[in-house]
Write an enzyme that holds these catalytic residues in place. Structure first.
Site, PDB file in Angstrom:
ATOM      1  CE  LYS A 109      -5.572   0.608   8.039  1.00 41.38           C
ATOM      2  NZ  LYS A 109      -5.037   2.001   7.667  1.00 41.38           N
ATOM      3  NE  ARG A 132      -5.450  -2.636   4.257  1.00 40.89           N
ATOM      4  CZ  ARG A 132      -4.690  -1.647   4.798  1.00 40.89           C
ATOM      5  NH1 ARG A 132      -3.567  -1.156   4.768  1.00 40.89           N
ATOM      6  NH2 ARG A 132      -5.211  -2.228   6.374  1.00 40.89           N
ATOM      7  CE  LYS A 158       0.444   3.807  13.115  1.00 43.35           C
ATOM      8  NZ  LYS A 158       0.496   4.345  12.219  1.00 43.35           N
ATOM      9  CB  THR A 159       6.429   9.725  16.924  1.00 44.62           C
ATOM     10  OG1 THR A 159       6.856   9.455  15.518  1.00 44.62           O
ATOM     11  CG2 THR A 159       6.947   7.590  16.565  1.00 44.62           C
ATOM     12  CB  THR A 192      -0.756  -0.235   1.287  1.00 44.63           C
ATOM     13  OG1 THR A 192       0.040  -0.750   2.201  1.00 44.63           O
ATOM     14  CG2 THR A 192      -1.758  -1.220   1.127  1.00 44.63           C
ATOM     15  CD  GLN A 250      -4.298 -13.347   4.912  1.00 45.75           C
ATOM     16  OE1 GLN A 250      -5.232 -12.040   5.174  1.00 45.75           O
ATOM     17  NE2 GLN A 250      -3.810 -13.488   6.070  1.00 45.75           N
ATOM     18  CG  HIS A 306       5.290  -3.384   8.393  1.00 44.09           C
ATOM     19  ND1 HIS A 306       4.986  -2.272   7.416  1.00 44.09           N
ATOM     20  CD2 HIS A 306       4.254  -4.545   7.870  1.00 44.09           C
ATOM     21  CE1 HIS A 306       3.163  -2.280   7.270  1.00 44.09           C
ATOM     22  NE2 HIS A 306       3.052  -3.072   7.079  1.00 44.09           N
ATOM     23  CG  HIS A 342       4.122   1.106   9.469  1.00 44.58           C
ATOM     24  ND1 HIS A 342       4.257   0.384  10.697  1.00 44.58           N
ATOM     25  CD2 HIS A 342       3.842   1.793   8.341  1.00 44.58           C
ATOM     26  CE1 HIS A 342       2.993  -0.136  10.758  1.00 44.58           C
ATOM     27  NE2 HIS A 342       2.765   0.855   8.667  1.00 44.58           N
ATOM     28  CE  LYS A 389      -0.817  -0.182  15.783  1.00 40.93           C
ATOM     29  NZ  LYS A 389      -2.089   0.021  15.012  1.00 40.93           N
ATOM     30  CG  ASP A 396      -4.031  -7.191  12.690  1.00 39.73           C
ATOM     31  OD1 ASP A 396      -2.760  -7.830  12.338  1.00 39.73           O
ATOM     32  OD2 ASP A 396      -4.013  -6.145  11.839  1.00 39.73           O
TER      33      ASP A 396
END
Length: 413
Positions: A95, A99, A247-248, A53, A188, A61, A58, A244, A209
């Site tokens: 989500k 997407r 995340k910043t 995507t 999947q 992953h 990041h 989480k 998830d």
């Protein structure tokens, strides 16, 4: 249905699962004992899927990438499955909205960009443990819809699909879920069947998830091929404060250097909460257990040396030894010696330049509005001096600081 083992407490016999358990990677397994027995034999083949995507993955992953790395380190054969096909559908997991769908050219560009990171963590060669990178577009793009529904769709219960978190949570929040997205778990699951048929892959790994999707693949493999397949998920990693991980305030912590400078990547690890140092060393570095135990026992100001060790080890894995060394030297020059390290983020400007523009250009602020707000809060320094005037002009090259931990340089065009 396969037997399910959640939050396993058993003692494993295979070194692979022993390592995963000791370092905190395991959340759920479909059949812990069977996986353990299989892992005691050489050549365990497992895969993780990554949708394309964006041009970079990041740090969220990293757990899955490190799982593949651990597998290779213990004599298994990892498969990094690029979602060239499934990206055209979009995974609804976690989500609230669909997407954005990408065209083939954008997906191909993202794939080429992402591959560079995997080559840092995995060894790709023709050896028995050499990693494989595949793209599910190879088989998904060739599907004939009616035949696919007839041969595989009949094995999926819509009643059961509606109970899966990726679907149920979206419906409970009354958020739209397209029929296209609803098909994602079917595709999947079919990936798992194809990977077993073509390569002998027996296990899918992923984040917690993905548990429902993985179970569907295990079940489909049993129904269609009579195959004994397995699933293993990792826990959701949070910071000590409950937020989480990854995340910043500045956004995602990208793995690709062209998306996030080496300095910022190093600083992310250097600035973790004291309580997270040991956990992150186990999950995201190859540092030996005894050294981790020593470092996480440090207290007070000494814990900073453990954070530097974490930053160096994590950055070396993802960006290379030179990047880690340069970042540490920059940190020493910037903080300990009061200088301006050469690897800080930079922006070239024509002077005199508005401080507000400089903050945006260097990435210290996302917008001029945020820049003015930070200046008003007296959170901005120019060459070490606090500036509280949003109309301030910078006369020449300078070091900008936002708070105590974020720094950048402005230079002449």
């Amino acid at each position: 249905m396969p037997a399910l083992t959640a939050f396993p407490v058993m003692t494993y016999k295979s070194q692979y699962l022993q390592t995963l358990a000791a370092r905190g990677y395991i959340h759920q397994l479909t059949d812990a004992e069977a996986i353990d027995q299989r892992a005691m034999k050489p050549g365990l083949m497992a895969y993780v899927g990554f949708d394309l995507t964006g041009p970079s993955l990041h740090v969220g992953h990293l757990m899955s990438i490190m799982m593949l790395r651990r597998l290779q380190q213990h004599g298994g054969k990892p498969i990094a499955l690029m979602g060239g096909g499934t990206t055209k559908v979009g995974d609804p997991s976690g989500k609230d909205t669909a997407r954005q769908l990408l065209d083939d050219a954008a997906i191909a560009a993202n794939k080429a960009s992402i591959r560079r990171v995997f080559e840092r963590f995995l060894r790709f060669d023709d050896s028995p443990t050499g990693a494989i990178m595949l793209d599910n577009a190879e088989w998904l793009d060739q599907l004939k819809y009616i035949e696919f529904l007839r041969d595989y769709g009949r094995h999926f219960s819509v009643n059961r699909m509606l109970t899966m978190d990726s679907v149920r949570l979206r419906l409970e929040r009354e958020q739209p879920l397209s029929f296209l997205e609803f098909n994602y778990m079917v595709l999947q699951a079919y990936d798992f069947v194809e990977l077993h048929r073509r390569y002998g892959c027996v296990m899918q790994m992923g984040g917690s998830d993905q548990w429902g999707n993985i179970i569907q693949g295990v079940d489909l493999g049993r129904r269609v091929l009579g195959a004994e397949l397995y699933g293993l998920t990792t826990p959701l990693i949070t910071n000590a404060d409950g937020s989480k991980m990854g995340k910043t305030a500045a956004g995602a912590v990208w793995l690709n250097a062209d998306m996030l400078p080496d300095w910022d990547y190093w600083q992310f690890w250097r600035n973790v909460d004291d309580r997270d140092v040991g956990k992150f060393l186990r999950l995201f570095t190859d540092m030996p257990d005894d050294e981790i135990t020593r470092l996480e026992a440090l207290e007070g100001a000494d814990i900073n040396s453990a954070k530097v060790a974490l930053a160096n080890a994590a950055t070396a894995l993802c960006r290379g030894e030179d990047a880690a060394r340069t970042a540490e030297e920059t940190a020493r020059a910037t903080f300990a010696e009061g200088g301006a390290g050469g690897s800080l983020p930079q922006a070239a400007l024509a002077f005199p330049a508005p401080l507000v523009d400089a903050l945006v250009a260097t990435g210290l602020a996302a917008s001029k509005g945020e820049a003015r707000r930070k200046i008003g809060e007296k959170a901005v320094r120019v060459d070490g001096e606090v500036v509280a005037d949003a109309a301030h002009m910078i006369a020449g090259p300078a070091k900008l600081s936002l708070g105590r931990k974020r720094h950048a340089l402005v230079v002449s065009t």
